[in-house]
Scaffold this motif. Structure first.
Motif, PDB file in Angstrom:
ATOM      1  N   THR A  73      30.226   0.599  37.282  1.00 60.61           N
ATOM      2  CA  THR A  73      30.240   0.978  38.996  1.00 60.61           C
ATOM      3  C   THR A  73      30.250  -0.401  39.666  1.00 60.61           C
ATOM      4  N   ASP A  74      29.505  -1.701  39.168  1.00 59.50           N
ATOM      5  CA  ASP A  74      29.951  -2.543  39.880  1.00 59.50           C
ATOM      6  C   ASP A  74      31.347  -3.304  39.385  1.00 59.50           C
ATOM      7  N   ILE A  75      32.510  -3.100  38.154  1.00 60.80           N
ATOM      8  CA  ILE A  75      33.300  -3.237  38.056  1.00 60.80           C
ATOM      9  C   ILE A  75      33.796  -2.729  38.463  1.00 60.80           C
ATOM     10  N   ALA A  76      34.165  -1.245  38.528  1.00 56.39           N
ATOM     11  CA  ALA A  76      34.913  -0.523  40.321  1.00 56.39           C
ATOM     12  C   ALA A  76      35.417  -0.852  41.043  1.00 56.39           C
ATOM     13  N   GLU A  77      33.993  -1.466  41.449  1.00 50.64           N
ATOM     14  CA  GLU A  77      34.328  -2.323  43.510  1.00 50.64           C
ATOM     15  C   GLU A  77      35.064  -3.696  43.501  1.00 50.64           C
ATOM     16  N   GLU A  78      34.330  -4.540  42.460  1.00 47.79           N
ATOM     17  CA  GLU A  78      34.898  -5.698  42.350  1.00 47.79           C
ATOM     18  C   GLU A  78      36.739  -5.408  42.117  1.00 47.79           C
ATOM     19  N   ASN A  79      36.536  -4.187  41.253  1.00 46.10           N
ATOM     20  CA  ASN A  79      38.448  -4.118  41.246  1.00 46.10           C
ATOM     21  C   ASN A  79      39.580  -2.923  41.343  1.00 46.10           C
ATOM     22  N   GLU A  80      37.996  -2.833  43.104  1.00 52.07           N
ATOM     23  CA  GLU A  80      38.792  -1.777  43.879  1.00 52.07           C
ATOM     24  C   GLU A  80      39.718   0.093  42.310  1.00 52.07           C
ATOM     25  N   ALA A  81      38.898   0.455  41.904  1.00 50.48           N
ATOM     26  CA  ALA A  81      39.523   0.729  41.042  1.00 50.48           C
ATOM     27  C   ALA A  81      38.216   2.266  41.010  1.00 50.48           C
ATOM     28  N   CYS A  82      38.764   3.305  40.205  1.00 48.10           N
ATOM     29  CA  CYS A  82      38.431   4.532  39.959  1.00 48.10           C
ATOM     30  C   CYS A  82      38.002   4.452  39.288  1.00 48.10           C
ATOM     31  N   VAL A  83      37.020   4.302  38.263  1.00 44.32           N
ATOM     32  CA  VAL A  83      36.708   5.193  36.691  1.00 44.32           C
ATOM     33  C   VAL A  83      36.409   6.497  36.145  1.00 44.32           C
ATOM     34  N   ILE A  84      36.326   7.085  35.732  1.00 41.20           N
ATOM     35  CA  ILE A  84      35.584   8.274  35.104  1.00 41.20           C
ATOM     36  C   ILE A  84      35.577   7.986  33.395  1.00 41.20           C
ATOM     37  N   VAL A  85      34.376   8.104  32.578  1.00 39.14           N
ATOM     38  CA  VAL A  85      34.181   7.494  30.806  1.00 39.14           C
ATOM     39  C   VAL A  85      33.864   8.805  31.022  1.00 39.14           C
ATOM     40  N   ILE A  86      34.610   9.369  30.324  1.00 39.95           N
ATOM     41  CA  ILE A  86      34.094  10.950  29.069  1.00 39.95           C
ATOM     42  C   ILE A  86      33.889  10.716  28.146  1.00 39.95           C
ATOM     43  N   SER A  87      32.651  11.305  27.237  1.00 38.11           N
ATOM     44  CA  SER A  87      32.561  10.975  25.600  1.00 38.11           C
ATOM     45  C   SER A  87      32.947  11.686  25.276  1.00 38.11           C
ATOM     46  N   ALA A  88      33.110  11.610  23.864  1.00 37.19           N
ATOM     47  CA  ALA A  88      34.160  12.387  22.918  1.00 37.19           C
ATOM     48  C   ALA A  88      33.868  13.119  22.592  1.00 37.19           C
ATOM     49  N   ASN A  89      32.684  14.185  23.051  1.00 31.19           N
ATOM     50  CA  ASN A  89      32.241  16.006  23.472  1.00 31.19           C
ATOM     51  C   ASN A  89      32.843  16.230  24.328  1.00 31.19           C
ATOM     52  N   GLY A  90      33.295  15.666  25.471  1.00 29.24           N
ATOM     53  CA  GLY A  90      33.646  16.111  26.866  1.00 29.24           C
ATOM     54  C   GLY A  90      33.104  15.840  27.948  1.00 29.24           C
ATOM     55  N   ASN A  91      32.053  15.503  27.729  1.00 29.74           N
ATOM     56  CA  ASN A  91      31.203  15.206  28.820  1.00 29.74           C
ATOM     57  C   ASN A  91      31.353  14.195  29.687  1.00 29.74           C
ATOM     58  N   VAL A  92      31.522  13.583  30.844  1.00 26.44           N
ATOM     59  CA  VAL A  92      31.691  13.647  32.013  1.00 26.44           C
ATOM     60  C   VAL A  92      30.694  11.971  31.992  1.00 26.44           C
ATOM     61  N   VAL A  93      30.541  10.815  31.781  1.00 26.60           N
ATOM     62  CA  VAL A  93      28.912   9.887  31.603  1.00 26.60           C
ATOM     63  C   VAL A  93      29.536   9.182  32.824  1.00 26.60           C
ATOM     64  N   ILE A  94      30.043   9.130  33.119  1.00 25.14           N
ATOM     65  CA  ILE A  94      30.134   7.974  34.705  1.00 25.14           C
ATOM     66  C   ILE A  94      31.552   8.256  35.182  1.00 25.14           C
ATOM     67  N   SER A  95      31.313   8.848  36.677  1.00 29.75           N
ATOM     68  CA  SER A  95      31.856   8.823  37.575  1.00 29.75           C
ATOM     69  C   SER A  95      32.282   7.923  38.674  1.00 29.75           C
ATOM     70  N   THR A  96      32.819   6.984  38.825  1.00 37.90           N
ATOM     71  CA  THR A  96      33.037   5.737  40.283  1.00 37.90           C
ATOM     72  C   THR A  96      34.156   6.290  41.288  1.00 37.90           C
ATOM     73  N   ASP A  97      34.284   6.968  42.636  1.00 37.72           N
ATOM     74  CA  ASP A  97      34.955   7.178  43.564  1.00 37.72           C
ATOM     75  C   ASP A  97      34.994   5.604  44.303  1.00 37.72           C
ATOM     76  N   VAL A  98      35.540   5.181  44.492  1.00 36.49           N
ATOM     77  CA  VAL A  98      35.707   3.280  45.342  1.00 36.49           C
ATOM     78  C   VAL A  98      36.810   4.203  45.702  1.00 36.49           C
ATOM     79  N   GLN A  99      38.110   4.528  45.853  1.00 39.29           N
ATOM     80  CA  GLN A  99      39.238   4.347  46.137  1.00 39.29           C
ATOM     81  C   GLN A  99      39.788   5.688  47.412  1.00 39.29           C
ATOM     82  N   ARG A 100      40.026   5.539  48.319  1.00 36.77           N
ATOM     83  CA  ARG A 100      40.016   5.801  49.275  1.00 36.77           C
ATOM     84  C   ARG A 100      41.426   7.613  47.950  1.00 36.77           C
ATOM     85  N   ASP A 101      41.689   9.023  48.620  1.00 37.65           N
ATOM     86  CA  ASP A 101      42.818   9.484  48.001  1.00 37.65           C
ATOM     87  C   ASP A 101      42.919   8.539  46.533  1.00 37.65           C
TER      88      ASP A 101
END
Length: 191
Positions: A73-101
């Motif tokens: 989440t810190d990295i996403a905020e520093e880079n103004e990036a939205c990040v989603i990490v999905i595990s190999a079995n398809g589960n969303v591990v982390i989702s960080t929504d930093v940007q509008r739209d």
């Protein structure tokens, strides 16, 4: 021609220096204007892409190194990036929504899986530019090319990377979304 040369030769040295400084200043201002109008957007886009790739490497190091996932989440905020990490079995591990739209967080789960599928088909990575005029479709990626962007349309980039452990087994996927062109207003103002 001789008349102009003779007038220049007969000019006082202070006027010659003034003329040279004036020409130098005009050339310098023109060069500065050109660098801001012509080169600034492509430099900015390349910088944002490099930041995005660096962020994906940092996130991959966190996931493979069993470091605290809150750092993502810190990295996403520093880079103004939205990040989603999905595990190999398809589960969303982390989702960080930093940007509008943010396109990632407006996407359905099946659209995210499509991005992953196209990343797998592309050797574990997928990178594509999209805009409101050209919505993101994983099977219709616009290859990034400097200077290609339309200054009137804000562009964003989607990047997906497969994460493997040291044995080569797939741990999951990092999907990032960064905005590439907020400098358009600045360039338009300068023009």
């Amino acid at each position: 021609m001789k008349n102009i040369k003779s007038k220049f030769d007969n000019m006082a040295i202070k006027w010659k220096i003034f003329g040279y400084l004036l020409m130098f200043s005009i050339c310098l201002l023109f060069l500065l204007w050109m660098s801001q109008v012509v080169f600034l957007p492509s430099i900015y886009e390349k910088t944002r892409i490099n930041e995005m790739l660096s962020a994906s490497r940092q996130i991959e190091a966190i996931i493979t190194g069993d470091i605290d996932l809150n750092r993502i989440t810190d990295i996403a905020e520093e880079n103004e990036a939205c990040v989603i990490v999905i595990s190999a079995n398809g589960n969303v591990v982390i989702s960080t929504d930093v940007q509008r739209d943010c396109m990632l967080h407006k996407s359905t789960y099946s659209q995210l899986l499509d991005i992953i599928i196209y990343a797998k088909e592309n050797g574990g990575q997928l990178q594509g530019v999209y805009s409101s005029n050209n919505p993101f479709q994983p099977n219709k990626i616009i290859e990034y090319s400097a200077g290609r962007s339309n200054k009137d349309t804000p562009q964003s980039m989607i990047y997906c990377k497969q994460i493997n452990n040291s044995d080569g087994n797939v741990l999951g996927y990092i999907i990032l979304n960064v905005r590439l062109s907020p400098v358009g207003a600045t360039v338009t103002t300068i023009q």
